[in-house]
Design an enzyme around this catalytic site. Structure first.
Site, PDB file in Angstrom:
ATOM      1  N   GLY A   1      -4.278   5.601   1.096  1.00 32.77           N
ATOM      2  CA  GLY A   1      -4.742   4.457   0.314  1.00 32.77           C
ATOM      3  C   GLY A   1      -5.583   3.524   1.172  1.00 32.77           C
ATOM      4  O   GLY A   1      -6.536   2.904   0.693  1.00 32.77           O
ATOM      5  N   SER A   2      -5.228   3.426   2.458  1.00 35.79           N
ATOM      6  CA  SER A   2      -6.016   2.590   3.375  1.00 35.79           C
ATOM      7  C   SER A   2      -7.432   3.152   3.507  1.00 35.79           C
ATOM      8  O   SER A   2      -8.415   2.398   3.493  1.00 35.79           O
ATOM      9  CB  SER A   2      -5.353   2.555   4.754  1.00 35.79           C
ATOM     10  OG  SER A   2      -4.028   2.128   4.626  1.00 35.79           O
TER      11      SER A   2
ATOM     12  N   ASP B   1      -0.545   0.646  -5.776  1.00 34.25           N
ATOM     13  CA  ASP B   1       0.843   0.540  -6.254  1.00 34.25           C
ATOM     14  C   ASP B   1       0.897   0.533  -7.778  1.00 34.25           C
ATOM     15  O   ASP B   1       1.930   0.160  -8.345  1.00 34.25           O
ATOM     16  CB  ASP B   1       1.479  -0.767  -5.736  1.00 34.25           C
ATOM     17  CG  ASP B   1       1.470  -0.849  -4.226  1.00 34.25           C
ATOM     18  OD1 ASP B   1       1.455   0.209  -3.586  1.00 34.25           O
ATOM     19  OD2 ASP B   1       1.468  -1.975  -3.691  1.00 34.25           O
TER      20      ASP B   1
ATOM     21  N   SER C   1      -2.917   5.226  -3.542  1.00 37.55           N
ATOM     22  CA  SER C   1      -2.215   5.771  -2.377  1.00 37.55           C
ATOM     23  C   SER C   1      -1.210   6.817  -2.851  1.00 37.55           C
ATOM     24  O   SER C   1      -0.517   6.604  -3.855  1.00 37.55           O
ATOM     25  CB  SER C   1      -1.471   4.659  -1.646  1.00 37.55           C
ATOM     26  OG  SER C   1      -0.545   5.234  -0.728  1.00 37.55           O
TER      27      SER C   1
ATOM     28  N   HIS D   1       4.923   5.920  -2.996  1.00 37.95           N
ATOM     29  CA  HIS D   1       4.144   5.482  -4.161  1.00 37.95           C
ATOM     30  C   HIS D   1       4.517   6.216  -5.462  1.00 37.95           C
ATOM     31  O   HIS D   1       5.419   7.038  -5.465  1.00 37.95           O
ATOM     32  CB  HIS D   1       2.666   5.569  -3.821  1.00 37.95           C
ATOM     33  CG  HIS D   1       2.284   4.520  -2.817  1.00 37.95           C
ATOM     34  ND1 HIS D   1       1.507   3.433  -3.111  1.00 37.95           N
ATOM     35  CD2 HIS D   1       2.648   4.363  -1.525  1.00 37.95           C
ATOM     36  CE1 HIS D   1       1.382   2.666  -2.049  1.00 37.95           C
ATOM     37  NE2 HIS D   1       2.070   3.212  -1.065  1.00 37.95           N
TER      38      HIS D   1
ATOM     39  N   ASN E   1     -14.559  10.896   8.616  1.00 39.38           N
ATOM     40  CA  ASN E   1     -13.973  12.070   7.982  1.00 39.38           C
ATOM     41  C   ASN E   1     -12.598  11.651   7.494  1.00 39.38           C
ATOM     42  O   ASN E   1     -11.673  11.503   8.286  1.00 39.38           O
ATOM     43  CB  ASN E   1     -13.863  13.234   8.960  1.00 39.38           C
ATOM     44  CG  ASN E   1     -13.147  14.419   8.325  1.00 39.38           C
ATOM     45  OD1 ASN E   1     -12.742  14.354   7.159  1.00 39.38           O
ATOM     46  ND2 ASN E   1     -12.968  15.490   9.070  1.00 39.38           N
TER      47      ASN E   1
END
Ligand SMILES: Cc1ncc(COP(=O)(O)O)c(C=O)c1O
Length: 461
Positions: A108-109, A215, A236, A241, A312
């Protein structure tokens, strides 16, 4: 037998042997997968919950033999890198969200990093540039904020509401300056922010909107999927999650140019947008050696043309194989999340004089990530007292992420603009926490959690 006949015979025999080998491989694969199912069943039988001894986790993987088989099946294929499963997953996720494109990535980041990076792409008519402002909140997960800073943009912080823990929409317009170009916020713990009003403000001021839906997968507003309102949304698939691939994430958009930029940033910054694993040596577009770029030789292999300074951030195909199985379970996961949330809400409702219960909008259909609680000022106990009590009983608790990220050591000296005093954000920092409602919380675990909460409130009375 003449020479030609003998050659034909050899060919037939080779084919025959190959078919036999493939059949044998299929049989072995079937046997392996059956055994995987048996391992799953054995583990299931051993599962039991001992109240007070075993932990009630706030989140976790929920899976059955299908995920285990999908992982093993995909690893036997040994394709490894992103391939057919990834493509299928992207199609299914986009379909679920009701948008044209989704791009799968490794977290998710990373999804948040891709979202902000794409808004700076030359592919857009009006991209963000260094020094532009992005409105966001300080009650946040760190990597919702980090990509703003990593992309040389200036975050502008507004306060959030208590109860919903979402961006205070009334503050947004107050925060807009001539440099403001985007709004980037999360639907906190699955609870939809006032997205229609946010989109209306964004439209009026020509701002991009990124919905961090990490979320909030499967939450809806007015029947429409959260994540399908703004320009880009992010997800995420970390184990905690709504569904998981172990680690993983995705970005979604209805805008094909943004989708191309997102894919390019994910794939080393390359310009080529044919699928990986494309069999045609000239590319699906047939133009692999036909492009012209100013400072490159004519027809330079499009696979090696880099039009963005990219990354990447691809996941493995086996992760997507698991993701496809988890997607099928999403409706049931959401049903259970809502059920657990409602049970806990009814119980904790009795203590409204001491705690702030979650609040949500009338139009929202929330697939809750967790159950947030804020201790009221005169409650007679502190947050640490209640979370220490719960943790000692084996009930896992978590902070609402960074609380006030501006008070976190890594973020103290960032370049920023702050609108107002972020009073509620500080209350969250000091007085809020959450417990789980995920589908792994069985009724047995929920009953135990309720018993512990009641014991605590009796004790402090
Ligand atoms: C709102 C929000 N955004 C982003 C992330 C980052 O996701 P990941 O852990 O997959 O990097 C999280 C993680 O929990 C999150 O809660």
């Amino acid at each position: 037998m003449d020479k030609n006949e003998s050659k034909l015979m050899d060919e037939i025999m080779d084919k025959f042997n190959e078919i036999n080998e493939l059949r044998k491989e299929d049989e072995l694969r079937k046997e392996i997968l059956e055994r995987v199912g048996e391992i799953h069943d054995l583990r299931e039988k051993r599962k039991k919950f001992i109240a007070g001894k075993d932990r009630v986790h706030y989140a976790g993987r929920v899976y059955d033999e299908n995920e285990m088989k999908a992982l093993v099946d995909s690893s036997l294929d040994f394709w490894l890198t992103l391939g057919v499963k990834g493509k299928k997953f992207e199609e299914k996720l986009a379909e679920l969200l009701g948008v044209r494109k989704s791009i799968v990535c490794n977290s998710g980041s990373s999804a948040n990093l891709l979202a902000i990076s794409a808004l700076k792409s030359h592919l857009l008519d009006d991209p963000l540039k260094d020094g532009d402002e992005v409105i966001t909140v300080a009650s946040t997960f760190p990597t919702t904020l980090a990509p703003i800073l990593q992309n040389n943009l200036i975050p502008v912080f507004v306060d959030v509401e208590l109860g919903s823990y979402n961006i205070d929409v009334n503050e947004i317009e107050r925060a807009i300056s001539p440099k403001t170009r985007a709004i980037f916020f999360a639907h906190t713990l699955g609870n939809p922010a006032d997205i229609v009003r946010i989109m209306e403000i964004a439209k009026r001021h020509n701002l991009y909107v990124i919905e961090d839906s990490c979320d909030a997968l499967d939450s809806k507003y007015d029947g429409k999927m959260i994540g399908s309102f703004g320009d880009i949304s992010t997800y995420s698939f970390y184990a905690a999650h709504h569904m998981t691939m172990g680690e993983g994430g995705a970005v979604a958009t209805d805008n094909l140019r943004i989708a191309r930029a997102l894919r390019s940033f994910r794939d080393w910054g390359r310009d080529c947008y044919c699928e990986t694993g494309e069999k045609d040596p000239l590319g699906a577009c047939k133009n692999r050696f036909k492009h012209k770029f100013k400072n490159l030789p004519d027809g330079y292999d499009h696979k090696y043309v880099f039009s963005h300074i990219g990354y990447n951030l691809k996941p493995l195909d086996i992760q997507c194989a698991m993701g496809l199985e988890q997607l099928k379970k999403l409706p049931e996961f959401s049903r259970k999340r809502k059920e657990n949330f409602n049970i806990l809400y009814r119980v904790l409702n009795k203590y409204q004089d001491k705690i702030i219960l979650p609040k949500w909008l009338e139009e929202a259909d929330v697939s809750w990530f967790a159950f947030p609680i804020t201790i009221k000022e005169n409650a007679g106990f502190s947050r640490n007292e209640i979370i220490e009590f719960l943790e000692e009983k084996g009930i896992e608790t978590r902070m609402i992420f960074g609380g006030n990220i501006l008070r976190q050591p890594g973020f103290e000296n960032i370049q920023k603009r702050v609108v107002g005093d972020l009073r509620n954000t500080d209350i969250i920092l000091h007085n809020s926490f959450f417990v789980g409602v995920f589908p792994g919380i069985t009724s047995e675990k929920m009953n135990y959690m309720i018993k512990c909460f009641e014991e605590f409130f009796e004790k402090i009375n």
